[in-house]
Motif scaffolding. Structure first.
Motif, short mmCIF file in Angstrom:
data_model
loop_
_atom_site.label_atom_id
_atom_site.label_comp_id
_atom_site.label_asym_id
_atom_site.label_seq_id
_atom_site.Cartn_x
_atom_site.Cartn_y
_atom_site.Cartn_z
N LEU A 75 -22.80 -16.98 67.22
CA LEU A 75 -24.10 -16.39 67.56
C LEU A 75 -25.03 -16.38 66.35
O LEU A 75 -26.23 -16.61 66.45
CB LEU A 75 -23.90 -14.96 68.08
CG LEU A 75 -23.26 -14.83 69.46
CD1 LEU A 75 -23.04 -13.37 69.80
CD2 LEU A 75 -24.13 -15.48 70.52
N TYR A 84 -28.55 -17.96 66.00
CA TYR A 84 -29.66 -17.10 65.59
C TYR A 84 -30.42 -17.71 64.41
O TYR A 84 -31.65 -17.62 64.34
CB TYR A 84 -29.11 -15.73 65.22
CG TYR A 84 -30.18 -14.76 64.75
CD1 TYR A 84 -31.04 -14.14 65.66
CD2 TYR A 84 -30.32 -14.49 63.40
CE1 TYR A 84 -32.02 -13.27 65.23
CE2 TYR A 84 -31.30 -13.61 62.95
CZ TYR A 84 -32.15 -12.98 63.87
OH TYR A 84 -33.12 -12.12 63.42
N THR A 124 -32.45 -16.47 70.68
CA THR A 124 -31.11 -15.90 70.60
C THR A 124 -31.14 -14.39 70.79
O THR A 124 -30.27 -13.81 71.46
CB THR A 124 -30.47 -16.25 69.25
OG1 THR A 124 -30.46 -17.67 69.09
CG2 THR A 124 -29.05 -15.72 69.16
N LYS A 125 -32.15 -13.75 70.20
CA LYS A 125 -32.27 -12.30 70.34
C LYS A 125 -32.49 -11.92 71.80
O LYS A 125 -31.87 -10.98 72.31
CB LYS A 125 -33.40 -11.80 69.46
CG LYS A 125 -33.57 -10.28 69.51
CD LYS A 125 -34.60 -9.81 68.49
CE LYS A 125 -35.99 -10.30 68.89
NZ LYS A 125 -37.03 -9.74 68.00
N ILE A 167 -29.29 -12.37 73.80
CA ILE A 167 -28.32 -11.30 73.56
C ILE A 167 -28.70 -10.04 74.31
O ILE A 167 -27.85 -9.36 74.90
CB ILE A 167 -28.20 -11.04 72.05
CG1 ILE A 167 -27.57 -12.25 71.35
CG2 ILE A 167 -27.36 -9.79 71.77
CD1 ILE A 167 -27.56 -12.14 69.85
N THR A 183 -26.58 -8.35 77.31
CA THR A 183 -26.15 -6.95 77.17
C THR A 183 -26.56 -6.14 78.38
O THR A 183 -25.78 -5.32 78.89
CB THR A 183 -26.75 -6.35 75.90
OG1 THR A 183 -26.35 -7.13 74.77
CG2 THR A 183 -26.27 -4.91 75.69
#
Length: 328
Positions: free
Chosen positions: A258, A262, A269-270, A273, A277
């Protein structure tokens, strides 16, 4: 008949008797259970142990002594007849222990003849000498033992010490005998009441030994179970430890991947994620994503988490008729 002829007849008869005697006394047999020794003018030759027909010089030049190879038993302190009757000799068996107590000790000594020459010529009565040596040996051993040992658990040691001492004495006497075993028959007290008391002591000693053995068995069983449980706990802990380590390594590997993504594209990528989540936290929620003018993303779970109101079920004709009837 003339005198000369009579003398000739007597001479012939004498010679014939000598010849017959020589023939019948020159041969002898040795059985498998026997051993023999040839004596020439009072001097003994080497023992003959092989069975069969043997030849020797006629008597009185040589004579043969045969001895048994079997094992003999010396009954010390008693005598048992073929009918099974037992006669005790308390005078021989009465002995004093090392702690000044009196006991009656009977025993059996098993022995055999191993040197016929020494047995025949080194003692006039080897068996009497064996009896005296047995008496001296057992009295010496009993005199160095305590009464509790003589009556209870020390009998095996007394037998071992007696045969060792007796064998050394017989070896010094050199009477051609070898002692095989010494077995105690009875070790008891001369008084009936004292004998009964010591019997109770013996029973208590045996009960104590039984309890001790049971306790040791229980201890060993519990120790085995505890060791097994300990090994199981250690094995489970090692397995859990290995699983946590592998899980941590997997998490580290995932984080490294990751982080590499990133580094290539931080914003995407943020957002990815955050979305993953939200999906993990609210798996059944409907989520709408909107961008405002400032470029900020908002994550709004718009699905109502409250339970929806249930509409009442329609009334049936039977219920309506019941209500009308009650109104009248």
């Amino acid at each position: 008949m003339s005198t000369k002829r009579l003398v000739s007849i007597i001479l012939v008869l004498f010679i014939g008797i000598i010849l017959l005697s020589a023939i019948f006394t020159s041969w002898y047999t040795v059985d498998e259970s026997e051993q023999a020794i040839v004596i020439t003018f009072g001097e003994a030759s080497d023992p003959i142990t092989e069975s069969g027909l043997k030849f020797k010089m006629p008597w009185p030049i040589q004579k043969v002594e045969k001895l048994s190879k079997e094992t003999f038993s010396l009954q010390f302190g008693y005598k048992q007849t073929p009918d099974g009757e037992v006669t005790s000799f308390d005078k021989d068996t009465k002995m004093i222990t090392g702690d000044d107590n009196i006991v009656l000790t009977d025993l059996v000594v098993q022995w055999k003849i191993t040197d016929p020459r020494s047995y025949l010529f080194n003692s006039e009565s080897p068996q009497d000498l064996l009896h005296d040596a047995t008496s001296a040996s057992i009295r010496s051993v009993i005199g160095n033992s305590k009464i509790d040992d003589a009556l209870t658990s020390g009998k095996a040691q007394i037998e071992a010490d007696t045969i060792e001492l007796l064998s050394s004495l017989i070896e010094k006497y050199d009477i051609g005998i070898t002692v095989l075993t010494v077995k105690l028959q009875d070790v008891e007290l001369p008084n009936a009441e004292v004998r009964s008391a010591f019997t109770a002591v013996t029973d208590a000693e045996e009960t104590k030994n039984t309890k001790v053995n049971q306790a040791e068995k229980y201890e060993n069983q519990q120790m085995s179970e505890a060791v097994g449980e300990k090994d199981a706990i250690i094995s489970n802990a090692n397995g859990h430890k290995t699983a946590r380590i592998e899980q941590a390594r997997g998490d580290v590997a995932l984080f490294d991947k990751l982080y590499a993504e990133y580094q290539n594209n931080k914003e995407i990528t943020k957002q990815r994620i955050v979305m993953e989540t939200l999906e993990a936290v609210l798996p059944n929620a409907k989520i709408y994503i909107m961008n405002d003018e400032g470029g900020t993303m908002k994550y709004l779970p718009l699905q109502s988490l409250e339970p929806t109101k249930q509409t009442p079920p329609p009334t049936t004709d039977t219920e309506n008729k019941t209500e009308e009837g009650s109104g009248q």
